[in-house]
Write an enzyme that holds these catalytic residues in place. Structure first.
Site, PDB file in Angstrom:
ATOM      1  N   PRO A 185       2.762 -20.199 -33.239  1.00  0.00           N
ATOM      2  CA  PRO A 185       1.404 -20.135 -32.801  1.00  0.00           C
ATOM      3  C   PRO A 185       0.402 -21.059 -33.681  1.00  0.00           C
ATOM      4  O   PRO A 185       0.461 -21.422 -34.622  1.00  0.00           O
ATOM      5  CB  PRO A 185       0.829 -18.600 -33.330  1.00  0.00           C
ATOM      6  CG  PRO A 185       2.412 -18.038 -33.509  1.00  0.00           C
ATOM      7  CD  PRO A 185       3.140 -18.978 -33.803  1.00  0.00           C
ATOM      8  N   GLU A 186      -0.039 -21.893 -32.681  1.00  0.00           N
ATOM      9  CA  GLU A 186      -1.226 -22.822 -33.261  1.00  0.00           C
ATOM     10  C   GLU A 186      -2.323 -22.408 -32.572  1.00  0.00           C
ATOM     11  O   GLU A 186      -2.314 -21.396 -31.931  1.00  0.00           O
ATOM     12  CB  GLU A 186      -0.857 -24.518 -32.554  1.00  0.00           C
ATOM     13  CG  GLU A 186       0.403 -24.474 -32.810  1.00  0.00           C
ATOM     14  CD  GLU A 186       0.864 -25.727 -33.885  1.00  0.00           C
ATOM     15  OE1 GLU A 186      -0.155 -26.244 -34.127  1.00  0.00           O
ATOM     16  OE2 GLU A 186       1.908 -26.016 -34.103  1.00  0.00           O
TER      17      GLU A 186
ATOM     18  N   LYS B 111      -6.549 -19.256 -36.265  1.00  0.00           N
ATOM     19  CA  LYS B 111      -5.681 -18.485 -35.710  1.00  0.00           C
ATOM     20  C   LYS B 111      -5.761 -17.051 -35.932  1.00  0.00           C
ATOM     21  O   LYS B 111      -4.832 -16.067 -35.846  1.00  0.00           O
ATOM     22  CB  LYS B 111      -4.353 -19.065 -36.686  1.00  0.00           C
ATOM     23  CG  LYS B 111      -3.914 -20.281 -36.475  1.00  0.00           C
ATOM     24  CD  LYS B 111      -2.562 -20.657 -37.208  1.00  0.00           C
ATOM     25  CE  LYS B 111      -2.371 -22.098 -37.320  1.00  0.00           C
ATOM     26  NZ  LYS B 111      -1.116 -22.303 -38.106  1.00  0.00           N
TER      27      LYS B 111
ATOM     28  N   ARG C   2       6.927 -26.435 -45.564  1.00  0.00           N
ATOM     29  CA  ARG C   2       6.817 -26.495 -44.408  1.00  0.00           C
ATOM     30  C   ARG C   2       7.686 -27.838 -43.768  1.00  0.00           C
ATOM     31  O   ARG C   2       8.012 -28.543 -44.563  1.00  0.00           O
ATOM     32  CB  ARG C   2       5.428 -26.800 -43.572  1.00  0.00           C
ATOM     33  CG  ARG C   2       4.507 -25.788 -44.320  1.00  0.00           C
ATOM     34  CD  ARG C   2       4.835 -24.174 -43.619  1.00  0.00           C
ATOM     35  NE  ARG C   2       4.651 -24.408 -42.187  1.00  0.00           N
ATOM     36  CZ  ARG C   2       3.433 -24.155 -41.618  1.00  0.00           C
ATOM     37  NH1 ARG C   2       2.396 -24.019 -42.410  1.00  0.00           N
ATOM     38  NH2 ARG C   2       3.346 -24.086 -40.040  1.00  0.00           N
TER      39      ARG C   2
END
Ligand SMILES: [Zn+2]
Length: 265
Positions: free
Chosen positions: A2-3, A51, A250
């Site tokens: 999800p962005e 988000k 990340r």
């Protein structure tokens, strides 16, 4: 993953399925809301902020409520017709079910599911920087917030939702490539922060309304990104092998030739 655009699209799915209708049933499969019931509440609005998903509910004589959820890496909402088979994900991942006369919305693997007075929404999303897909998107404010932490790297700064809300790993990597920025460049050495955040916003906004995310203009499989997910493949601009590395827990992708390490002065 999800962005901001995925979350925005999800808010539209819930809008089409639920907004304007009265809930005829609800089922919360998260411990803290196990006894919550929303039958009789009207779904007034479905919004996204960065988000975060915000489903706003009203009922005569009651203070408006907001059902908050966050998709993180793996959450999703799906809408079905009554009686339709729920084909989205395994049943044990279901966290919330909302029913109206014309549809059923099922939330899978949602995070941070909370129900708060709408007046208190800011306690959940007030820390966020300007929303890339909000009506109040403000690139100068986003750039100002990034510049306030000059020691952070550009990759960290783009992912930090307190600076700007809605960039995930894909748009982070693609923005840095298109601006020729080495991912570990300290903010103090990044020229034109306004240009950087403006480009990030354009990339995310250009994918609103569809589920395939492309930064190259192509929707063909394998051609949708410049560097993200392309480790060891040739750079579309210069042919050098794209690199991948861990950065702040990340992954990041970059082209060593198009995004050289700056010669520090
Ligand atoms: Zn290159």
């Amino acid at each position: 993953m999800p962005e901001g655009d995925t979350v925005w699209n999800t808010a539209r799915v819930l809008e089409r399925a639920l907004v304007g209708d009265v809930l005829t049933g609800s089922d919360f499969r998260v411990p803290r809301l196990a006894t919550a019931g929303l039958t009789g509440w009207t779904v007034a609005e479905s919004a996204s902020r960065g988000k975060h998903l915000l489903l706003r509910l009203t009922r005569d004589g009651e203070k408006p409520l907001t059902l908050h959820s966050h998709l993180r890496m793996d959450g999703a909402w799906r809408a079905y017709a009554p009686g339709e088979r729920w084909s989205g994900r395994p049943a044990h991942l279901i966290r919330v079910v909302l029913r109206t006369a014309r549809s059923v919305a099922v939330g899978y693997h949602l995070h941070e599911v909370t129900l708060v007075p709408t007046a208190d929404e800011e306690t959940l999303v007030g820390h966020l920087g300007p929303d890339l897909l909000g009506d109040d998107w403000d690139p100068a404010e986003a750039a100002r917030r990034i510049a306030a932490r000059p020691g952070a790297t550009i990759a960290e700064a783009l992912l930090d939702q307190r600076n700007l809300a809605g960039v995930g790993n894909l748009y982070k990597a693609e923005t840095m490539f298109l601006r020729g920025l080495w991912p570990w460049t300290p903010i103090a050495e990044v020229p034109d922060l306004d240009g950087v955040v403006t480009l990030a916003q354009k990339l995310v906004a250009s994918n609103k309304g569809r589920w395939t995310q492309s930064t190259t203009g192509s929707l063909r499989r394998g051609q949708t990104t410049y560097v993200y997910g392309r480790r060891a493949q040739p750079c579309r601009r210069c042919g050098a092998a794209i690199r991948k590395a861990e950065q702040d827990e990340r992954v990041t992708y970059w082209c060593p030739r198009c995004q050289p390490r700056p010669a520090s002065g």
